[in-house]
Design an enzyme around this catalytic site. Structure first.
Site, PDB file in Angstrom:
ATOM      1  N   GLU A 164      46.237  71.614  76.153  1.00  0.00           N
ATOM      2  CA  GLU A 164      47.076  72.663  75.590  1.00  0.00           C
ATOM      3  C   GLU A 164      48.516  72.198  75.474  1.00  0.00           C
ATOM      4  O   GLU A 164      49.022  71.475  76.311  1.00  0.00           O
ATOM      5  CB  GLU A 164      47.021  73.903  76.476  1.00  0.00           C
ATOM      6  CG  GLU A 164      45.718  74.643  76.300  1.00  0.00           C
ATOM      7  CD  GLU A 164      45.573  75.754  77.306  1.00  0.00           C
ATOM      8  OE1 GLU A 164      45.385  76.893  76.878  1.00  0.00           O
ATOM      9  OE2 GLU A 164      45.658  75.471  78.498  1.00  0.00           O
TER      10      GLU A 164
ATOM     11  N   CYS B 290      50.177  77.410  90.896  1.00  0.00           N
ATOM     12  CA  CYS B 290      50.082  76.843  89.554  1.00  0.00           C
ATOM     13  C   CYS B 290      48.633  76.774  89.089  1.00  0.00           C
ATOM     14  O   CYS B 290      47.767  76.251  89.782  1.00  0.00           O
ATOM     15  CB  CYS B 290      50.708  75.454  89.526  1.00  0.00           C
ATOM     16  SG  CYS B 290      50.610  74.655  87.912  1.00  0.00           S
TER      17      CYS B 290
ATOM     18  N   CYS C 131      45.375  68.761  86.908  1.00  0.00           N
ATOM     19  CA  CYS C 131      46.436  68.179  87.734  1.00  0.00           C
ATOM     20  C   CYS C 131      45.916  68.009  89.153  1.00  0.00           C
ATOM     21  O   CYS C 131      45.156  68.845  89.643  1.00  0.00           O
ATOM     22  CB  CYS C 131      47.654  69.102  87.733  1.00  0.00           C
ATOM     23  SG  CYS C 131      49.085  68.404  88.600  1.00  0.00           S
TER      24      CYS C 131
END
Ligand code: SAH
Length: 379
Positions: free
Chosen positions: A105, A140, A133
């Site tokens: 994205e 997050c 990640c």
């Protein structure tokens, strides 16, 4: 032309290198080393970054045999746009499919001049440096499923190329999925190319890297001698809390991180911006604000961006702070002479807020698209 082609055929048989990963000087060196004329490099660069070709056959200034050789050895690797969500404020989240089918994205954020029908005065793109990640920050969404893989330089460039149709880019931030300092070489190569005069030519001061605090990256970046902007995600000013929110802190605690920031600033004379996401009841007390001010003052010239948390699905216990809390933070920092801004996420409607690019929703949007399983990377 014939001579060029014959030489090409002999020497151009190494493994393929994506065209969007080759820096201008490297094109020149490579062509000259192969007995081709240096001006071909300029023609190639013009085709790639002025005519925006996506197929070497479109590079009509080049002789056919050279085009054939380029096709074999330097493939152009555009990403396919498989979805585009537009928010009422004009922010667009693009879902891109890479060569291996993985989805990435990127967000394009326009700023318009005030008034009716105001022109677009800025267009910022937020790119991903990795798919998923490995850093595992608690608040997050990008890291909630671990790391799938890092992006190659040409794939990061492909994100920029895919967004071109929405306007001329004025700013680029590496604040999408992933940790740029955990994919240093490819990210830096992409940024150098995007910055190159004969490449997309975006000014270095308009390019911002953001890191969660992978300490070895600071000295490497300082040594590059480039003018890129650097943001550091801090989110907590004491080790106990930061260990909890950001596992990277257990490896590089605040003392080491702040020393790296200080060295970076002293060496480069460049301002570091600290990002502080305020989470209600977690890191939002006056004592937290005061600790933040003290920390930031360890680094000359440093600034702070305060960001109210964008709620994430996997942590319903993390909530956006009320407005007075943001104001209190701002006051405490200002009183301590720290230059501070409150930054609000754009495009929340499409879940396009930076740091919120998530694979899971990407998969949902791209119904029916085959995606690989996610891999976890241990650090
Ligand atoms: N890995 C890099 C790049 C990501 S940048 C880094 O950590 O800096 C994305 C920014 O958005 C970071 O400052 C990140 O901490 C922040 N962020 C992540 N999740 C968020 C959330 N739910 N609300 C507000 N900010 C968030």
């Amino acid at each position: 032309m014939k001579v060029e082609a014959e030489r090409n055929v002999k020497k151009m048989d190494a493994a393929a290198t994506p065209a969007w990963s080759v820096l201008p000087d490297e094109w020149k060196e490579m062509l000259v080393a192969r007995g081709l004329r240096a001006f071909r490099a300029d023609q190639i660069l013009h085709s790639l970054y002025r005519d925006y070709i996506t197929d070497w056959d479109q590079a009509t200034t080049l002789p056919k045999d050279l085009r054939e050789a380029l096709k074999r050895e330097f493939p152009i690797t555009p990403a396919e746009e498989v979805a585009c969500d537009e928010s009422p404020d004009g922010t667009r989240k693009l879902l891109l499919k890479m060569g291996d089918g993985e989805l990435v994205e990127t967000v394009v954020i326009p700023v318009y001049a005030k008034g009716e029908g105001g022109e677009m005065v800025r267009l910022t793109q937020c790119v991903s440096s990795q798919i998923g990640c490995a850093m595992g920050c608690a608040f997050c969404a990008s890291g909630a499923n671990g790391l799938v893989r890092s992006l190659r330089a040409d794939e990061i460039v492909a994100e920029v190329m895919a967004a071109r149709k929405y306007g001329t880019l004025t700013n680029l931030v590496v604040m999408g999925m992933g940790e740029p300092f955990a994919n240093y070489d490819e990210t830096m190569r992409a940024l150098k190319l995007i910055n190159a005069g004969k490449g997309p030519n975006l000014g270095a001061r308009h390019i911002t890297l953001s890191t969660c605090g992978v300490v070895p990256g600071f000295a490497r970046l300082a040594a590059e001698g480039l003018q890129f902007e650097l943001s550091v995600s801090l989110h907590a000013a004491d080790d106990r809390l930061r260990d909890e929110l950001m596992p990277v802190n257990r490896r590089w605690p605040l003392a080491e991180l702040m020393a790296a920031c200080r060295d970076y600033t002293l060496k480069t004379k460049r301002v570091i911006t600290f990002e502080y996401t305020v989470i209600a009841g977690v890191n939002d007390s006056r004592a937290c604000a005061e600790a933040l001010a003290r920390r930031v003052r360890e680094v000359p010239m440093a600034k702070v961006n305060l960001i109210p948390l964008s709620p994430v699905e996997h942590r319903p216990d993390f909530r956006t702070p009320p407005e007075p809390t943001m104001k209190m933070f701002l006051d405490v920092l200002m009183k301590n002479h720290v230059q501070t801004m409150i930054r609000r996420s754009r495009g929340r409607e499409s879940q396009a807020a930076c740091g919120q690019l998530r694979l899971r929703s990407a998969r949902r949007v791209a119904k029916g698209l085959e995606t690989k399983g996610k891999g976890e990377e241990s650090r």
